[in-house]
Motif scaffolding. Structure first.
Motif, PDB file in Angstrom:
ATOM      1  N   GLU A 113      -8.506   1.708  -1.122  1.00  0.00           N
ATOM      2  CA  GLU A 113      -7.591   1.859  -0.332  1.00  0.00           C
ATOM      3  C   GLU A 113      -6.606   3.258  -0.225  1.00  0.00           C
ATOM      4  O   GLU A 113      -6.494   3.875  -1.347  1.00  0.00           O
ATOM      5  N   ARG A 114      -5.904   3.539   0.829  1.00  0.00           N
ATOM      6  CA  ARG A 114      -4.931   4.575   1.156  1.00  0.00           C
ATOM      7  C   ARG A 114      -5.346   5.964   0.480  1.00  0.00           C
ATOM      8  O   ARG A 114      -4.546   6.520  -0.301  1.00  0.00           O
ATOM      9  N   TYR A 139      -7.344  -7.795  -6.940  1.00  0.00           N
ATOM     10  CA  TYR A 139      -6.877  -6.788  -7.060  1.00  0.00           C
ATOM     11  C   TYR A 139      -6.284  -6.581  -8.547  1.00  0.00           C
ATOM     12  O   TYR A 139      -4.952  -5.987  -8.742  1.00  0.00           O
ATOM     13  N   ASP A 218      -0.485   0.460  -4.097  1.00  0.00           N
ATOM     14  CA  ASP A 218      -0.405   1.290  -2.752  1.00  0.00           C
ATOM     15  C   ASP A 218       0.231   2.563  -3.062  1.00  0.00           C
ATOM     16  O   ASP A 218       1.079   2.878  -4.187  1.00  0.00           O
ATOM     17  N   GLU A 267       6.305  -1.355  -1.368  1.00  0.00           N
ATOM     18  CA  GLU A 267       4.801  -0.651  -1.246  1.00  0.00           C
ATOM     19  C   GLU A 267       4.696   0.219  -0.177  1.00  0.00           C
ATOM     20  O   GLU A 267       5.739   0.451   0.670  1.00  0.00           O
ATOM     21  N   GLY A 287       1.303  -8.356   1.418  1.00  0.00           N
ATOM     22  CA  GLY A 287      -0.009  -8.388   1.589  1.00  0.00           C
ATOM     23  C   GLY A 287      -0.361  -7.640   2.961  1.00  0.00           C
ATOM     24  O   GLY A 287       0.283  -6.699   3.378  1.00  0.00           O
ATOM     25  N   TRP A 288      -1.082  -8.203   3.735  1.00  0.00           N
ATOM     26  CA  TRP A 288      -1.738  -7.753   5.029  1.00  0.00           C
ATOM     27  C   TRP A 288      -0.435  -8.151   6.075  1.00  0.00           C
ATOM     28  O   TRP A 288      -0.720  -7.766   7.147  1.00  0.00           O
ATOM     29  N   GLN A 330       2.514  -1.296   8.947  1.00  0.00           N
ATOM     30  CA  GLN A 330       3.094  -0.985   7.690  1.00  0.00           C
ATOM     31  C   GLN A 330       2.655   0.528   7.377  1.00  0.00           C
ATOM     32  O   GLN A 330       1.654   1.086   7.594  1.00  0.00           O
ATOM     33  N   TRP A 351      -2.505  -3.913  10.619  1.00  0.00           N
ATOM     34  CA  TRP A 351      -3.862  -4.499   9.933  1.00  0.00           C
ATOM     35  C   TRP A 351      -4.205  -5.746  10.537  1.00  0.00           C
ATOM     36  O   TRP A 351      -3.531  -6.312  11.543  1.00  0.00           O
TER      37      TRP A 351
END
Ligand code: GAL
Length: 388
Positions: A113-114, A139, A218, A267, A287-288, A330, A351
């Motif tokens: 991610e990211r 995670y 994140d 985050e 979260g999402w 986000q 998302w």
């Protein structure tokens, strides 16, 4: 009848390609929250992304998602797109591919991610860092991945993954936090929710991870005017942000970091420098699901950082969500616009975890005031907003 049929055939022969062309027509504005076709007419697939400018070309790197919930794991890797005007993006392919080797840290099916890329002027290498979760571990791994390339769009070669800053105390560590090293046995087998709760602060998580390295989820990268680069990430079960100096080649750690916003569960950090000060957008930790964005400012990257509240204003008409849920998005990056003084774009993801590939992007201009900044929703906008 015959003539009409011929006319129909002629019209479809001319009109169909024209309609298809419309999907790829040049854009001259941003349309936040809407499908954003690339040069092939396909919705851009670069989620949780970041944009790097190199020699007059912007490179947008992000998570390549596939359809369905499966798309929340990495099956392809990091996708790259290029642009010279920020409105129109050309598919430059997969910059970092996940591995077919089940023994690789970035094996297909991991969580990647990211991704963010920065250019190192000394080594002339492009360095990518990303949040990595090892396959089939949820995670829990909370690692950072590093990959390297000689050319901006890649291909990037995966170097390693790590838990940052092993064996190093933060610059603002307290004696109490150090002394907690003797208590870490109490944490064996204990698991934490990864979200805001009153339990986490009771445990010495910094000390628990001192020896093997701090958790890193994140994240973002930031290169300062002096060429020093920083890794900013949600650590300590997401409860506390860390800002950590990278080595001169940007490929490892310099051994200096600071803890920020202790137990505030920030985050999605995104940073920029404006008028000599550091400005940051973050989210809450849900979260999402979207939550209210946060903003903060500091005179030095090492702090103290001051929280400024939610910078968002207005309503996203596509989902009817306003500032309390960041228009449904986000944060992922703050993008300085080349050739325009003090022009910054805040990038967000909306998302779509049930069908990950359908996530859309919200790019909005940032307006700075003396001691704060705002991000106001716009249905459509272009660079002329920076001229006002
Ligand atoms: C969010 C985070 C995303 C992703 C997601 C998974 O809080 O910002 O990048 O990790 O959680 O639930």
């Amino acid at each position: 009848m015959k003539i009409n049929a011929n006319i129909f055939v002629l019209f479809s022969a001319v009109l169909t390609p024209l309609c298809l062309m419309a999907a790829h027509e040049q854009r001259a504005q941003f349309l936040p929250g809407q499908v954003w076709p690339d040069n092939k007419g396909v919705h851009i697939n670069a989620h949780g992304g970041g944009v790097m400018l190199h020699e007059g070309v912007y490179y947008w790197f992000g998570e390549h998602k596939i359809a369905g919930e499966a798309g929340n794991n990495a099956h392809v890797g990091v996708h790259c797109y290029t642009s010279t005007d920020l409105y129109n993006w050309k598919d430059a392919g997969v910059a970092l591919a996940v591995s077919e080797d089940p023994a690789s840290d970035i094996t297909k099916g991991c969580i990647l991610e990211r991704p963010k890329v920065i250019y190192n002027k000394k080594t002339k290498k492009f360095v990518m860092w990303f949040h990595l979760e090892l396959k089939s571990m949820g995670y829990n791994a909370a690692r950072s991945g590093v990959a390297l390339s000689d050319s901006p769009a890649g291909p990037y070669k995966f170097l390693r993954s790590l838990r940052p800053d092993a064996g190093v105390w933060p610059v603002n560590v307290t004696e109490e936090q150090k002394a907690a090293l003797k208590d870490i046995d109490k944490l064996k087998g204990k698991s934490f929710s990864g979200g805001p709760n009153s339990e986490t602060p009771k445990y010495p998580i910094l000390a628990r991870d001192f020896t093997d390295g701090q958790m890193a989820r994140d994240m973002n990268l930031f290169v300062d005017d002096d060429g020093k680069a920083y890794h900013i990430f949600a650590s300590e079960e997401n409860s506390t942000l860390h800002i950590s100096l990278l080595s001169d080649d940007y490929q490892s750690r310099a051994g200096k970091y600071v803890r920020l916003f202790e137990h505030r569960w920030h985050e999605a950090p995104a940073l920029c420098k404006y008028k000599g000060r550091y400005w940051m957008i973050t989210s809450d930790c849900t979260g999402w699901n979207p939550n209210a964005a946060r903003s903060s400012v500091a005179d030095s990257i090492w702090g103290p950082w001051k929280e400024l509240g939610n910078p968002c204003v207005g309503l996203n008409p596509h989902n009817k969500l306003g500032p309390e849920l960041t228009f449904g998005g986000q944060s992922t990056c703050i993008l300085p616009v080349a050739g325009r003084k003090d022009a910054f774009i805040a990038m967000f993801d909306i998302w779509c975890p049930k069908d990950a590939i359908k996530g859309v992007y919200v790019w909005l201009p940032i307006s700075f005031e003396q001691d704060r900044f705002t991000i106001t929703w716009r249905d459509a906008w272009d660079m002329s907003v920076f001229e006002k």
